[in-house]
Write an enzyme that holds these catalytic residues in place. Structure first.
Site, PDB file in Angstrom:
ATOM      1  N   LYS A  25       0.841  -1.207   0.000  1.00  0.00           N
ATOM      2  CA  LYS A  25       0.000   0.000   0.000  1.00  0.00           C
ATOM      3  C   LYS A  25       0.867   1.244   0.000  1.00  0.00           C
ATOM      4  CE  LYS A  25      -1.531   1.793   4.003  1.00  0.00           C
ATOM      5  NZ  LYS A  25      -1.432   3.231   4.274  1.00  0.00           N
ATOM      6  N   ASN A  26       1.874   1.265   0.870  1.00  0.00           N
ATOM      7  CA  ASN A  26       2.672   2.484   1.018  1.00  0.00           C
ATOM      8  C   ASN A  26       3.579   2.757  -0.186  1.00  0.00           C
ATOM      9  OD1 ASN A  26       1.459   2.999   3.412  1.00  0.00           O
ATOM     10  ND2 ASN A  26       3.257   2.659   4.703  1.00  0.00           N
ATOM     11  N   ARG A  61       1.427  15.263  12.657  1.00  0.00           N
ATOM     12  CA  ARG A  61       1.770  14.969  11.268  1.00  0.00           C
ATOM     13  C   ARG A  61       1.692  16.180  10.344  1.00  0.00           C
ATOM     14  NH1 ARG A  61      -0.342   9.044   9.569  1.00  0.00           N
ATOM     15  NH2 ARG A  61       1.568   9.027   8.367  1.00  0.00           N
ATOM     16  N   CYS A  68      -4.557   9.129   9.653  1.00  0.00           N
ATOM     17  CA  CYS A  68      -4.615   8.411  10.931  1.00  0.00           C
ATOM     18  C   CYS A  68      -4.450   9.359  12.112  1.00  0.00           C
ATOM     19  CB  CYS A  68      -3.481   7.394  11.007  1.00  0.00           C
ATOM     20  SG  CYS A  68      -3.810   5.873  10.146  1.00  0.00           S
ATOM     21  N   ASP A 111       5.556   1.218  11.871  1.00  0.00           N
ATOM     22  CA  ASP A 111       4.334   0.534  11.443  1.00  0.00           C
ATOM     23  C   ASP A 111       4.233  -0.907  11.951  1.00  0.00           C
ATOM     24  OD1 ASP A 111       3.469   2.788  10.190  1.00  0.00           O
ATOM     25  OD2 ASP A 111       3.785   2.077   8.141  1.00  0.00           O
ATOM     26  N   ARG A 126      -8.353  -0.072   5.304  1.00  0.00           N
ATOM     27  CA  ARG A 126      -7.537   0.895   4.542  1.00  0.00           C
ATOM     28  C   ARG A 126      -6.173   0.313   4.198  1.00  0.00           C
ATOM     29  NH1 ARG A 126      -6.467   5.950   7.792  1.00  0.00           N
ATOM     30  NH2 ARG A 126      -5.038   6.122   6.078  1.00  0.00           N
TER      31      ARG A 126
HETATM   32  C1  UD1 Z   1       4.844   7.066   5.917  1.00  0.00           C
HETATM   33  C2  UD1 Z   1       3.942   5.866   5.875  1.00  0.00           C
HETATM   34  C3  UD1 Z   1       3.516   5.478   7.278  1.00  0.00           C
HETATM   35  C4  UD1 Z   1       4.732   5.294   8.172  1.00  0.00           C
HETATM   36  C5  UD1 Z   1       5.653   6.495   8.102  1.00  0.00           C
HETATM   37  C6  UD1 Z   1       6.962   6.321   8.863  1.00  0.00           C
HETATM   38  C7  UD1 Z   1       2.768   6.078   3.752  1.00  0.00           C
HETATM   39  C8  UD1 Z   1       1.491   6.342   3.053  1.00  0.00           C
HETATM   40  N1  UD1 Z   1       2.748   6.177   5.087  1.00  0.00           N
HETATM   41  O1  UD1 Z   1       4.074   8.134   6.451  1.00  0.00           O
HETATM   42  O2  UD1 Z   1       2.768   4.260   7.201  1.00  0.00           O
HETATM   43  O3  UD1 Z   1       4.304   5.112   9.508  1.00  0.00           O
HETATM   44  O4  UD1 Z   1       5.981   6.789   6.722  1.00  0.00           O
HETATM   45  O5  UD1 Z   1       7.633   5.202   8.390  1.00  0.00           O
HETATM   46  O6  UD1 Z   1       3.771   5.750   3.148  1.00  0.00           O
HETATM   47  N2  UD1 Z   1       6.953  15.108   9.747  1.00  0.00           N
HETATM   48  C9  UD1 Z   1       7.063  16.462   9.966  1.00  0.00           C
HETATM   49  N3  UD1 Z   1       6.932  17.303   8.899  1.00  0.00           N
HETATM   50  C10 UD1 Z   1       6.693  16.843   7.622  1.00  0.00           C
HETATM   51  C11 UD1 Z   1       6.591  15.444   7.433  1.00  0.00           C
HETATM   52  C12 UD1 Z   1       6.730  14.597   8.519  1.00  0.00           C
HETATM   53  O7  UD1 Z   1       7.294  16.922  11.091  1.00  0.00           O
HETATM   54  O8  UD1 Z   1       6.588  17.648   6.702  1.00  0.00           O
HETATM   55  C13 UD1 Z   1       7.090  14.185  10.917  1.00  0.00           C
HETATM   56  C14 UD1 Z   1       5.775  13.421  11.174  1.00  0.00           C
HETATM   57  O9  UD1 Z   1       4.891  14.171  11.945  1.00  0.00           O
HETATM   58  C15 UD1 Z   1       6.279  12.176  11.862  1.00  0.00           C
HETATM   59  C16 UD1 Z   1       7.638  11.930  11.206  1.00  0.00           C
HETATM   60  O10 UD1 Z   1       8.001  13.166  10.592  1.00  0.00           O
HETATM   61  O11 UD1 Z   1       6.469  12.433  13.232  1.00  0.00           O
HETATM   62  C17 UD1 Z   1       7.634  10.821  10.169  1.00  0.00           C
HETATM   63  O12 UD1 Z   1       6.717  11.127   9.143  1.00  0.00           O
HETATM   64  P1  UD1 Z   1       6.911  10.648   7.645  1.00  0.00           P
HETATM   65  O13 UD1 Z   1       8.174   9.877   7.499  1.00  0.00           O
HETATM   66  O14 UD1 Z   1       6.692  11.826   6.755  1.00  0.00           O
HETATM   67  O15 UD1 Z   1       5.702   9.653   7.481  1.00  0.00           O
HETATM   68  P2  UD1 Z   1       4.595   9.638   6.351  1.00  0.00           P
HETATM   69  O16 UD1 Z   1       5.225   9.829   5.012  1.00  0.00           O
HETATM   70  O17 UD1 Z   1       3.463  10.494   6.744  1.00  0.00           O
END
Ligand code: UD1
Length: 416
Positions: A22-23, A120, A115, A303, A395
């Site tokens: 999915k990711n 985030r 979620c 995850d 999902r």
């Molecule tokens: C993706 C995965 C999710 C997984 C996560 C971490 C998908 C669809 N989802 O989520 O399942 O749990 O990677 O492996 O692929 N952050 C910021 N600012 C930003 C972006 C992120 O502060 O602009 C913080 C987030 O709040 C979080 C951390 O960085 O605390 C990690 O987030 P990120 O690696 O971006 O995860 P996702 O891409 O949302």
């Protein structure tokens, strides 16, 4: 709302085929905005989030059709508006912003939901896109982006965000000149996206490492691409087998990408071996407690944190889980404690006392991976566990209850 009734099940036994990731599929679908011509994506899991992405692509001006696990996408005249109704249900849809800016020079995308695991934000995405030459304003919950043309840049990310790395790779693929992303996320799903874009004619190097170089190209063309297997689904089944004292053969299990998980499971006493046709997982001796810290890849994935917490409830001695990626990702703990677990949370650390006898109860899933941990707990809890709000599970896991039932689990879905 549908719910799952999970009954105490004997040792699971049989073969489980792992679905497409999915990711990996979600960002690849958003990247389909970039090429012209027909794109065929194979091994796409049939999940609610994938359907939402296809709906979003349709609204943005692309045709999408599903046949089995293959999606065919062809984009026509694009429209820059990604509405709240769709983006609110799935955070990954914010990833259409960069591709729309690259192709149209403008985008109007709702701020994402997703979620309930912490704040985030998307600041790393937006700062990176600004460095590539975009400007942003916030208007009534929408991000309005504009650019006169994206240009390559040297970007150092403050944290290796998975989504932001994917977003910047997509935007830079067709920007003018070279982009270098430092402190990039190394997750396999990021590499899968880059490999897909390269198959479309992009020039991306270094995916899977923390420095990614992208030489912008003038245009991308459609291709046929097979999405990687889902390492988180595979890891979840890897835990289901020893939890129930059973043995499973996992087909299409991406074991190299699950190294950090396999190391911890082996430390707990689980037997994991590559055999003809897949990966065999079985319970060795009694499970023993371990300590786990979630980290960006190649560290232990956040995850998988909720699922291993359930397994730790059955292990001998104390275990500890430190969550370093998301705030507020211990919502499953309260529910596990209601089932008889003994878990204490202090800050971002959970201490788990093992060898607890779990007892079925009505529990509520709060996010995708928390739902999986509650289903796992239900397999070993006395009596019946009623897992409510399983739309989260739908999902992210393709046919989870069918796959579990086929290997001996006692699960039924009650439709609302
Ligand atoms: C993706 C995965 C999710 C997984 C996560 C971490 C998908 C669809 N989802 O989520 O399942 O749990 O990677 O492996 O692929 N952050 C910021 N600012 C930003 C972006 C992120 O502060 O602009 C913080 C987030 O709040 C979080 C951390 O960085 O605390 C990690 O987030 P990120 O690696 O971006 O995860 P996702 O891409 O949302």
């Amino acid at each position: 709302m549908d719910k799952l009734i999970v009954e105490k099940s004997g040792p699971l036994s049989g073969t489980v085929t792992i679905s497409g990731s999915k990711n990996a599929a979600l960002p690849i679908l958003m990247a389909c905005i970039l090429p012209t011509g027909r794109i065929e994506l194979q091994n796409v899991p049939r999940l609610a989030d994938i359907r939402t992405s296809c709906k979003l692509l349709n609204i943005l001006g692309c045709n999408t059709s599903f046949e089995g696990n293959t999606v065919v996408i062809e984009c026509g005249q694009l429209n820059p508006h990604a509405p709240y109704e769709l983006v609110k249900t799935m955070r990954a849809s914010v990833l259409c912003l960069g591709p729309l800016l690259a192709v149209l020079g403008e985008a109007r995308v709702s701020m994402p939901g997703g979620c309930a695991i912490g704040a985030r934000p998307v600041d790393i995405h937006l700062t990176g896109l600004e460095q590539l030459g975009a400007t942003f304003e916030l208007e009534e919950g929408y991000i309005i982006g504009r650019t006169d043309g994206l240009k390559g840049a040297h970007i150092v990310m403050r944290f290796p965000s998975v989504g932001a790395t994917e977003h910047l790779i997509m935007a830079a693929a067709m920007a003018e000149g070279e982009t270098v992303i430092e402190n990039a996320a190394r997750e396999p799903e990021v590499a899968d996206l880059a490999n897909f874009l390269n198959a479309c004619g992009a020039r991306i190097e270094g995916q899977g490492t923390s420095v990614i170089r992208i030489e912008g190209v003038n245009g991308l063309r459609g291709t046929t691409y097979r999405v990687m297997s889902d390492r988180i689904e595979a890891g979840t089944f890897m835990m289901a087998a020893p939890l129930t004292g059973g043995e499973l053969l996992l087909e299409h299990c991406p074991l190299p990408e699950l190294d950090a998980v396999a190391v911890k499971l082996r430390e707990m006493g689980v037997c994991i071996e590559e055999v003809a046709g897949g990966v065999r997982v079985a319970c060795g001796d009694d499970l023993v407690g371990v300590d786990v810290e979630t980290m960006p890849y190649p560290g232990f994935p956040t995850d998988m944190q909720a699922q291993i917490t359930t397994l730790m409830c059955s292990a001998k001695g104390l275990s500890m889980v430190e969550e370093n990626i998301f705030e507020n990702r211990f919502m499953h703990v309260m529910e596990l404690n209601r089932m008889g677990a003994d878990i204490k949370v202090k800050g971002h650390t959970a201490i788990i006392k093992g060898m607890r006898k779990l007892v079925g109860a009505p529990v509520m899933a709060s996010d995708l991976r928390a739902s999986a941990s509650l289903v796992l707990a239900g397999l070993v809890a006395e009596g019946k566990t009623e897992v409510q709000r399983i739309y989260h599970l739908d999902r992210g896991y393709e046919k989870m209850e069918d796959k579990l039932t086929a290997v001996g689990a006692r699960i039924t879905r009650v439709r609302a």
